[in-house]
Design a protein around this motif. Structure first.
Motif, short mmCIF file in Angstrom:
data_model
loop_
_atom_site.label_atom_id
_atom_site.label_comp_id
_atom_site.label_asym_id
_atom_site.label_seq_id
_atom_site.Cartn_x
_atom_site.Cartn_y
_atom_site.Cartn_z
N PHE A 17 -7.12 14.60 -27.11
CA PHE A 17 -6.17 13.76 -27.62
C PHE A 17 -6.68 12.85 -29.03
CE2 PHE A 17 -3.23 9.98 -28.06
CZ PHE A 17 -2.29 10.53 -28.57
N ASP A 18 -6.19 13.18 -30.19
CA ASP A 18 -6.32 12.73 -31.45
C ASP A 18 -7.83 13.04 -31.78
OD1 ASP A 18 -3.64 11.96 -32.04
OD2 ASP A 18 -4.05 9.79 -31.81
N SER A 19 -8.65 13.98 -31.22
CA SER A 19 -9.86 14.08 -31.76
C SER A 19 -10.25 15.53 -31.97
CB SER A 19 -10.88 13.36 -30.55
OG SER A 19 -10.48 14.09 -29.29
N LEU A 20 -9.64 16.27 -31.17
CA LEU A 20 -10.17 17.88 -31.51
C LEU A 20 -9.07 18.62 -32.01
CD1 LEU A 20 -11.54 19.19 -27.98
CD2 LEU A 20 -12.72 18.47 -29.90
N GLY A 21 -9.51 19.50 -33.13
CA GLY A 21 -8.43 20.37 -33.64
C GLY A 21 -9.27 21.68 -34.11
N ILE A 22 -8.40 22.66 -34.09
CA ILE A 22 -9.10 23.97 -34.55
C ILE A 22 -8.16 24.49 -35.46
CG2 ILE A 22 -7.64 25.12 -32.76
CD1 ILE A 22 -10.19 27.07 -32.47
N ALA A 23 -8.86 25.26 -36.59
CA ALA A 23 -8.12 25.96 -37.73
C ALA A 23 -7.85 27.39 -37.14
CB ALA A 23 -8.89 25.96 -38.92
N LEU A 24 -6.71 27.95 -37.43
CA LEU A 24 -6.42 29.20 -37.00
C LEU A 24 -6.17 30.15 -38.19
CD1 LEU A 24 -3.85 28.19 -34.31
CD2 LEU A 24 -6.14 28.78 -33.93
N ASN A 25 -6.05 31.46 -38.03
CA ASN A 25 -5.94 32.33 -39.15
C ASN A 25 -4.53 32.67 -39.51
OD1 ASN A 25 -5.70 33.96 -36.64
ND2 ASN A 25 -6.47 35.98 -37.82
N ILE A 26 -3.59 31.58 -39.47
CA ILE A 26 -2.43 31.52 -39.88
C ILE A 26 -2.15 30.51 -41.07
CG2 ILE A 26 0.08 30.82 -39.17
CD1 ILE A 26 -0.64 31.36 -36.30
N HIS A 27 -1.83 31.23 -42.07
CA HIS A 27 -2.00 30.34 -43.37
C HIS A 27 -0.79 29.98 -44.19
CE1 HIS A 27 -5.85 32.49 -42.69
NE2 HIS A 27 -6.27 31.19 -42.97
N GLY A 28 -0.79 28.92 -44.87
CA GLY A 28 0.18 28.45 -45.83
C GLY A 28 -0.60 28.74 -47.13
N HIS A 29 0.20 29.24 -48.10
CA HIS A 29 -0.25 29.52 -49.38
C HIS A 29 0.59 28.64 -50.40
CE1 HIS A 29 -2.44 33.46 -48.75
NE2 HIS A 29 -1.95 33.19 -47.40
N PHE A 30 -0.11 27.79 -51.13
CA PHE A 30 0.30 26.97 -52.11
C PHE A 30 0.31 27.24 -53.56
CE2 PHE A 30 -0.47 24.80 -48.12
CZ PHE A 30 0.96 24.17 -47.86
N LEU A 31 1.17 27.47 -54.25
CA LEU A 31 1.00 28.02 -55.77
C LEU A 31 1.33 26.73 -56.48
CD1 LEU A 31 2.51 31.66 -55.91
CD2 LEU A 31 0.11 30.76 -55.84
N PHE A 32 0.36 26.43 -57.51
CA PHE A 32 0.62 25.57 -58.50
C PHE A 32 0.46 25.91 -59.77
CE2 PHE A 32 -1.53 23.43 -54.63
CZ PHE A 32 -0.94 22.50 -54.42
N GLU A 33 1.78 25.26 -60.20
CA GLU A 33 1.69 25.45 -62.01
C GLU A 33 2.21 24.06 -62.67
OE1 GLU A 33 3.69 29.40 -62.98
OE2 GLU A 33 4.64 28.85 -61.03
N LYS A 34 1.90 24.39 -64.06
CA LYS A 34 2.46 22.84 -64.66
C LYS A 34 3.95 23.07 -64.71
CE LYS A 34 -1.68 22.44 -67.13
NZ LYS A 34 -2.41 22.49 -68.63
#
Length: 282
Positions: A17-34
């Motif tokens: 609880f509030d200490s362990l975490g794992i990254a998964l191969n489900i992704h968010g893609h964030f495209l940045f533009e001016k």
């Protein structure tokens, strides 16, 4: 234009609880533009602006689009992904080479806890904690014998609602029980022993209070384990469920049985993302 790709994350993993975490191969893609008209209410843009302040830097107004999204409000670290994307955008714009441990401080301060932002940044399985107002974090080993899955529902659950059901105090016996389960779970994830995994992910600090918020929970746990899942926990505060499976077991018997539940649930098989957030310039 540049893109930041951030993995979804599952936090807590039962006893962590509030200490362990794992990254998964489900992704968010964030495209940045001016842009000349930024959405200042967007969490990613808020994080970008705040990170620029911390870096004592200035930068142009940016707009962000998300052609691929992490599901929102279901316990897969969507807000952490937004924050990490914004922090990395600020570092890129300022042309500063900031160590990941400092990125983590910024991201955790914005998120309020490190258990999602840490694996989103570092990738893999990560333990995190606060000490004297600083976040410390480290990667843990993961066995190649295991893989994962998430059960994602058709409804959402706010983190604040899931936090509000937690007790203000817990018994000493429950605390020591969770410590023993946490140690076992870390060992189980490292060696991939199916028998140890089956007995290592119980929790007494948060799941007993949050499970009642999920109407199908008992049925889901039963059919997931009957279909081959070695362990089932809440993903973060829920309502998604995090499943540990043996690599190669696609839990095929689970999909037709999801129709037995009152709500619609989607099974998504996944593996750990070992790289963490990545930035690519076009």
């Amino acid at each position: 234009m540049f893109e930041v790709r951030v993995p979804a994350t599952s936090a807590n993993l039962g006893p962590g609880f509030d200490s362990l975490g794992i990254a998964l191969n489900i992704h968010g893609h964030f495209l940045f533009e001016k842009t000349s008209s930024p959405d200042k209410k967007h969490l990613t843009i808020k994080a970008y602006r705040k990170a620029l302040e911390w870096l004592n830097a200035t930068g142009p107004d940016l707009q962000v689009s998300t052609p691929k999204k992490i599901p929102v409000g279901v316990g897969l670290g969507s807000s952490a992904a937004c924050i990490v994307a914004g922090v990395l955008a600020a570092c890129h714009i300022s042309r500063q080479d900031v160590p990941k441990r400092e990125l983590l401080q910024m991201a955790a301060a914005l998120e309020g806890h490190p258990d999602n932002v840490a694996p989103a940044l570092y990738g893999g399985l990560v333990s995190s904690g606060w000490r004297e107002e600083k976040v410390f974090s480290g990667n843990l080993p993961l066995s190649g014998k295991i893989a994962f899955a998430v059960l994602i529902p058709s409804f959402s659950l706010s983190t604040s609602t899931a936090r509000n059901v937690l007790p203000k105090n817990v018994s000493f016996s429950d605390a020591t029980y969770n410590l023993s389960q946490l140690g076992l779970s870390i060992s189980a994830l490292a060696n991939g022993d199916p028998e140890l995994i089956r007995h290592a992910f119980d929790d007494r600090l948060h799941q007993p209070y949050r499970f009642p918020l999920i109407e199908d929970i008992d049925q889901l746990i039963d059919i997931a384990k009957q279909s081959g899942a070695l362990a089932v926990t809440l993903s973060g505060a829920g309502p998604s469920l995090f499943l540990i499976r043996q690599r190669g077991n696609k839990l095929e018997g689970l999909i037709p049985r999801l129709a037995e539940c009152k709500h619609r649930w989607k099974l998504r098989l996944c593996l750990p993302d070992m790289k963490g957030a990545q930035l690519k310039e076009f």
